[in-house]
Write a protein that holds these residues in place. Structure first.
Motif, short mmCIF file in Angstrom:
data_model
loop_
_atom_site.label_atom_id
_atom_site.label_comp_id
_atom_site.label_asym_id
_atom_site.label_seq_id
_atom_site.Cartn_x
_atom_site.Cartn_y
_atom_site.Cartn_z
N VAL A 83 0.86 -1.18 0.00
CA VAL A 83 0.00 0.00 0.00
C VAL A 83 0.89 1.23 0.00
O VAL A 83 1.81 1.34 0.81
CB VAL A 83 -0.91 0.02 1.24
N GLN A 84 0.61 2.14 -0.89
CA GLN A 84 1.36 3.38 -0.94
C GLN A 84 0.43 4.56 -0.80
O GLN A 84 -0.74 4.49 -1.15
CB GLN A 84 2.12 3.49 -2.27
N LEU A 85 0.98 5.63 -0.28
CA LEU A 85 0.27 6.89 -0.21
C LEU A 85 0.83 7.79 -1.30
O LEU A 85 2.03 8.04 -1.34
CB LEU A 85 0.46 7.52 1.17
N GLN A 86 -0.04 8.26 -2.16
CA GLN A 86 0.39 9.05 -3.31
C GLN A 86 0.30 10.53 -2.97
O GLN A 86 -0.80 11.07 -2.83
CB GLN A 86 -0.51 8.74 -4.51
N ALA A 87 1.45 11.17 -2.83
CA ALA A 87 1.49 12.60 -2.54
C ALA A 87 1.67 13.38 -3.82
O ALA A 87 2.38 12.94 -4.72
CB ALA A 87 2.62 12.90 -1.57
N SER A 88 1.05 14.54 -3.87
CA SER A 88 1.17 15.39 -5.06
C SER A 88 1.00 16.84 -4.65
O SER A 88 0.62 17.14 -3.51
CB SER A 88 0.11 15.01 -6.09
N GLY A 89 1.30 17.74 -5.59
CA GLY A 89 1.09 19.16 -5.34
C GLY A 89 2.34 19.96 -5.10
O GLY A 89 2.28 21.19 -4.97
N GLY A 90 3.48 19.30 -5.03
CA GLY A 90 4.72 20.03 -4.82
C GLY A 90 5.12 20.82 -6.06
O GLY A 90 4.51 20.70 -7.12
N GLY A 91 6.18 21.61 -5.91
CA GLY A 91 6.65 22.39 -7.03
C GLY A 91 7.64 23.44 -6.59
O GLY A 91 8.11 23.43 -5.44
N LEU A 92 7.95 24.33 -7.52
CA LEU A 92 8.86 25.44 -7.27
C LEU A 92 8.04 26.71 -7.08
O LEU A 92 7.19 27.04 -7.92
CB LEU A 92 9.82 25.60 -8.45
N VAL A 93 8.31 27.41 -5.99
CA VAL A 93 7.55 28.62 -5.69
C VAL A 93 8.49 29.64 -5.07
O VAL A 93 9.49 29.28 -4.43
CB VAL A 93 6.37 28.28 -4.74
N GLN A 94 8.17 30.90 -5.25
CA GLN A 94 8.98 31.96 -4.64
C GLN A 94 8.62 32.11 -3.17
O GLN A 94 7.50 31.76 -2.75
CB GLN A 94 8.75 33.28 -5.37
N ALA A 95 9.55 32.64 -2.42
CA ALA A 95 9.30 32.91 -1.01
C ALA A 95 8.05 33.78 -0.86
O ALA A 95 7.86 34.73 -1.63
CB ALA A 95 10.50 33.59 -0.38
N GLY A 96 7.22 33.42 0.11
CA GLY A 96 5.96 34.12 0.31
C GLY A 96 4.79 33.50 -0.42
O GLY A 96 3.64 33.86 -0.17
N GLY A 97 5.08 32.56 -1.29
CA GLY A 97 4.04 31.90 -2.07
C GLY A 97 3.35 30.78 -1.33
O GLY A 97 3.63 30.53 -0.14
N SER A 98 2.46 30.10 -2.03
CA SER A 98 1.66 29.04 -1.43
C SER A 98 1.62 27.81 -2.32
O SER A 98 1.77 27.90 -3.54
CB SER A 98 0.21 29.52 -1.21
N LEU A 99 1.43 26.68 -1.68
CA LEU A 99 1.19 25.41 -2.36
C LEU A 99 0.17 24.63 -1.56
O LEU A 99 0.03 24.84 -0.35
CB LEU A 99 2.49 24.59 -2.48
N ARG A 100 -0.49 23.70 -2.24
CA ARG A 100 -1.39 22.79 -1.54
C ARG A 100 -1.00 21.37 -1.91
O ARG A 100 -1.07 20.97 -3.07
CB ARG A 100 -2.84 23.04 -1.94
N LEU A 101 -0.62 20.61 -0.91
CA LEU A 101 -0.24 19.22 -1.10
C LEU A 101 -1.44 18.33 -0.83
O LEU A 101 -2.26 18.62 0.06
CB LEU A 101 0.91 18.83 -0.19
N SER A 102 -1.53 17.24 -1.57
CA SER A 102 -2.59 16.25 -1.37
C SER A 102 -1.97 14.87 -1.24
O SER A 102 -0.89 14.62 -1.79
CB SER A 102 -3.57 16.25 -2.55
N CYS A 103 -2.67 13.99 -0.57
CA CYS A 103 -2.16 12.63 -0.41
C CYS A 103 -3.34 11.68 -0.30
O CYS A 103 -4.27 11.92 0.48
CB CYS A 103 -1.29 12.54 0.83
N THR A 104 -3.29 10.62 -1.06
CA THR A 104 -4.35 9.62 -1.00
C THR A 104 -3.73 8.25 -1.15
O THR A 104 -2.73 8.09 -1.85
CB THR A 104 -5.39 9.90 -2.11
N PRO A 105 -4.29 7.23 -0.51
CA PRO A 105 -3.70 5.89 -0.62
C PRO A 105 -4.02 5.24 -1.96
O PRO A 105 -5.03 5.54 -2.58
CB PRO A 105 -4.35 5.13 0.53
N SER A 106 -3.16 4.31 -2.34
CA SER A 106 -3.33 3.64 -3.63
C SER A 106 -4.37 2.53 -3.57
O SER A 106 -4.97 2.18 -4.58
CB SER A 106 -2.00 3.06 -4.09
N GLU A 107 -4.60 1.97 -2.38
CA GLU A 107 -5.46 0.80 -2.34
C GLU A 107 -6.56 0.86 -1.29
O GLU A 107 -7.70 0.58 -1.57
CB GLU A 107 -4.61 -0.45 -2.06
#
Length: 121
Positions: free
Chosen positions: A1-25
């Protein structure tokens, strides 16, 4: 069973990101879910933990007031909203599932491969 994380990236200081994670099975609706991060050469540290019912159990001092953890059990997904990002937040972010809402890495049973967050100054 794996947890699939996504949403990362390159952003400038002060910026925002939203990460998500859901299991594979399977569903993790009865598990505590945590976000950890690791920079090369450093220990993997706990960033935030949410209980099975959505109550927040833990934030690292370094992210309090900037990051928000949440979960949607109907979608079997945990989120990490990252605001006011700093260069020192740069790391690979992993999600994990465990039986207890702990900030200790060893208490987690299932892990994801992680998603890279890079914050430029």
């Amino acid at each position: 069973v794996q947890l699939q994380a996504s949403g990362g990236g390159l952003v400038q200081a002060g910026g925002s990101l939203r990460l998500s994670c859901t299991p594979s099975e399977r569903t993790f609706n009865n598990y505590a879910l945590g976000w950890f991060r690791q920079d090369p050469g450093k220990e993997r540290e706990c960033v935030a933990v949410v209980r099975w019912n959505g109550a927040v159990a833990y934030y690292a001092d370094s992210v309090k007031g900037r990051f928000t953890i949440s979960r949607d059990n109907a979608k079997n997904t945990v989120y990490l909203q990252l605001n006011s990002l700093k260069p020192e937040d740069t790391a690979v972010y992993h999600c994990a599932a465990g039986r207890i809402p702990s900030s200790r890495r060893g208490d987690y049973i299932y892990w994801g491969q992680g998603t890279q967050v890079t914050v430029s100054s």
